[in-house]
Scaffold this motif. Structure first.
Motif, PDB file in Angstrom:
ATOM      1  N   GLN A  70       8.312   1.971   6.857  1.00  0.00           N
ATOM      2  CA  GLN A  70       9.264   1.290   5.977  1.00  0.00           C
ATOM      3  C   GLN A  70       8.684   1.109   4.582  1.00  0.00           C
ATOM      4  O   GLN A  70       9.374   1.279   3.586  1.00  0.00           O
ATOM      5  CB  GLN A  70       9.655  -0.073   6.554  1.00  0.00           C
ATOM      6  N   GLN A  73       8.822   4.431   2.760  1.00  0.00           N
ATOM      7  CA  GLN A  73      10.179   4.746   2.325  1.00  0.00           C
ATOM      8  C   GLN A  73      10.577   3.901   1.124  1.00  0.00           C
ATOM      9  O   GLN A  73      11.211   4.379   0.189  1.00  0.00           O
ATOM     10  CB  GLN A  73      11.165   4.525   3.470  1.00  0.00           C
ATOM     11  N   ALA A  74      10.187   2.617   1.147  1.00  0.00           N
ATOM     12  CA  ALA A  74      10.542   1.723   0.034  1.00  0.00           C
ATOM     13  C   ALA A  74       9.867   2.156  -1.253  1.00  0.00           C
ATOM     14  O   ALA A  74      10.482   2.138  -2.320  1.00  0.00           O
ATOM     15  CB  ALA A  74      10.173   0.290   0.384  1.00  0.00           C
ATOM     16  N   THR A  75       8.616   2.579  -1.182  1.00  0.00           N
ATOM     17  CA  THR A  75       7.914   3.018  -2.384  1.00  0.00           C
ATOM     18  C   THR A  75       8.461   4.363  -2.863  1.00  0.00           C
ATOM     19  O   THR A  75       8.523   4.621  -4.060  1.00  0.00           O
ATOM     20  CB  THR A  75       6.415   3.114  -2.136  1.00  0.00           C
ATOM     21  N   ALA A  76       8.883   5.217  -1.922  1.00  0.00           N
ATOM     22  CA  ALA A  76       9.445   6.506  -2.309  1.00  0.00           C
ATOM     23  C   ALA A  76      10.778   6.328  -3.002  1.00  0.00           C
ATOM     24  O   ALA A  76      11.092   7.035  -3.962  1.00  0.00           O
ATOM     25  CB  ALA A  76       9.582   7.400  -1.072  1.00  0.00           C
ATOM     26  N   GLU A  77      11.585   5.385  -2.539  1.00  0.00           N
ATOM     27  CA  GLU A  77      12.890   5.121  -3.164  1.00  0.00           C
ATOM     28  C   GLU A  77      12.724   4.442  -4.518  1.00  0.00           C
ATOM     29  O   GLU A  77      13.516   4.677  -5.433  1.00  0.00           O
ATOM     30  CB  GLU A  77      13.733   4.255  -2.235  1.00  0.00           C
ATOM     31  N   ALA A  78      11.716   3.582  -4.650  1.00  0.00           N
ATOM     32  CA  ALA A  78      11.525   2.825  -5.887  1.00  0.00           C
ATOM     33  C   ALA A  78      10.847   3.657  -6.970  1.00  0.00           C
ATOM     34  O   ALA A  78      10.967   3.334  -8.151  1.00  0.00           O
ATOM     35  CB  ALA A  78      10.719   1.579  -5.598  1.00  0.00           C
ATOM     36  N   GLU A  81      11.733   9.443 -10.609  1.00  0.00           N
ATOM     37  CA  GLU A  81      11.428  10.866 -10.565  1.00  0.00           C
ATOM     38  C   GLU A  81      11.376  11.463 -11.937  1.00  0.00           C
ATOM     39  O   GLU A  81      11.841  11.123 -12.902  1.00  0.00           O
ATOM     40  CB  GLU A  81      12.478  11.586  -9.733  1.00  0.00           C
TER      41      GLU A  81
END
Length: 81
Positions: A70, A73-78, A81
């Protein structure tokens, strides 16, 4: 031999010696004094206790992996890009 009968009274040990009691009685007395209860809440065989520990360890490991997933995923979404 130098043993004076008048001094035998001083050599006698009148204090209670709880460590000379049978082991189950000693443990029960110690438990009552320290924890203030008569005995353990649940008596579990060693093998069952080992299985319980393994289950708890596996549950903690899966929970830790889920939290890490989790967080990733949270760091990837935040992350921009």
């Amino acid at each position: 031999m130098g043993l004076n009968p008048k001094r035998f009274g001083g050599l006698a040990n009148h204090r209670p010696e709880p460590w000379k009691a049978p082991l189950p009685q000693f443990h029960r007395r110690h438990l009552c004094q320290e924890v203030r209860r008569e005995g353990p809440d649940v008596v579990v065989p060693v093998e069952e206790y080992a299985r319980q520990l393994e289950r708890r360890k596996a549950a903690r490991k899966t929970a830790k992996a889920a939290r890490a997933k989790q967080a990733a995923q949270a760091t990837a979404e935040a992350a921009p890009e």
